[in-house]
Design a protein around this motif. Sequence first.
Motif, mmCIF file in Angstrom:
data_model
loop_
_atom_site.group_PDB
_atom_site.id
_atom_site.type_symbol
_atom_site.label_atom_id
_atom_site.label_comp_id
_atom_site.label_asym_id
_atom_site.label_seq_id
_atom_site.Cartn_x
_atom_site.Cartn_y
_atom_site.Cartn_z
ATOM 1 N N UNK A 1 -36.017 15.125 33.737
ATOM 2 C CA UNK A 1 -35.426 15.889 34.836
ATOM 3 C C UNK A 1 -34.491 15.018 35.673
ATOM 4 N N UNK A 2 -34.914 13.774 35.910
ATOM 5 C CA UNK A 2 -34.112 12.871 36.740
ATOM 6 C C UNK A 2 -32.807 12.518 36.046
ATOM 7 N N UNK A 3 -32.888 12.171 34.768
ATOM 8 C CA UNK A 3 -31.672 11.821 34.023
ATOM 9 C C UNK A 3 -30.739 13.014 33.938
ATOM 10 N N UNK A 4 -31.291 14.193 33.689
ATOM 11 C CA UNK A 4 -30.475 15.404 33.608
ATOM 12 C C UNK A 4 -29.747 15.667 34.918
ATOM 13 N N UNK A 5 -30.455 15.569 36.030
ATOM 14 C CA UNK A 5 -29.835 15.778 37.344
ATOM 15 C C UNK A 5 -28.767 14.729 37.622
ATOM 16 N N UNK A 6 -29.059 13.484 37.279
ATOM 17 C CA UNK A 6 -28.116 12.386 37.493
ATOM 18 C C UNK A 6 -26.831 12.603 36.699
ATOM 19 N N UNK A 7 -26.950 13.016 35.452
ATOM 20 C CA UNK A 7 -25.768 13.222 34.605
ATOM 21 C C UNK A 7 -24.942 14.412 35.068
ATOM 22 N N UNK A 8 -25.599 15.451 35.579
ATOM 23 C CA UNK A 8 -24.838 16.592 36.111
ATOM 24 C C UNK A 8 -24.024 16.180 37.327
ATOM 25 N N UNK A 9 -24.563 15.272 38.137
ATOM 26 C CA UNK A 9 -23.847 14.808 39.327
ATOM 27 C C UNK A 9 -22.767 13.796 38.985
ATOM 28 N N UNK A 10 -22.891 13.173 37.813
ATOM 29 C CA UNK A 10 -21.959 12.102 37.434
ATOM 30 C C UNK A 10 -21.460 12.299 36.007
#
Length: 197
Positions: A3-12
């Motif tokens: 979940x964290x990696x997915x959220x991070x990649x959507x923001x960046x």
Amino acid sequence: MPQIVSSFLRKNPGIVVSVAVHSPERVWSLVASGQCDVGLARPQAGFAAVDDELLMTTEAVCVLPRQHRLRSKRSIAAQDLRGEPMIAASPSAPHRSRFERILDEAKVEIKTVAEIQYSMQRCALVAQGLGFSIVDPIVARDFASSKIVLKPFVPRLEIATMLLLPSQRPRSRLALQFCDLLRAETAQYRKSARVQA
């Protein structure tokens, strides 16, 4: 972590994230030498070039095969496990030595059938019916299936997770953003755990 990696990649968009799984000692070493931006690991001593922060503390759970004789108990105590086969954490895992002290104090003997470093692999062996294991509830929750059950272990056996950053170099905006996401996800987990309790 997904979940964290997915959220991070959507923001960046356009950023490549590399996630590697190592022993706690190796994670601390990689952070200390500046070879990774952010680390998550169990507490370790002797690493001066690391800024560490207690990210979260969880209470270990006992993972049992779904058809185990103890499956209907509300919680599992050391005495319940007498003679049971165990898939143990690696000898260097801090919670393993604490668990063994609890067994010694209760005068309970168990049969260690395997020593596996990673909780997910221990859960997989429990699902095969090879024994019980004592693991971090976050990993166990993500692995929960029709083949295993999770039970609180008593007395409480705390497992700490540290957030690690190299102290010898400035933190990038992306590393700090990733840390913020870790803290937010941790806070969400604690909140949901309280509701479930």
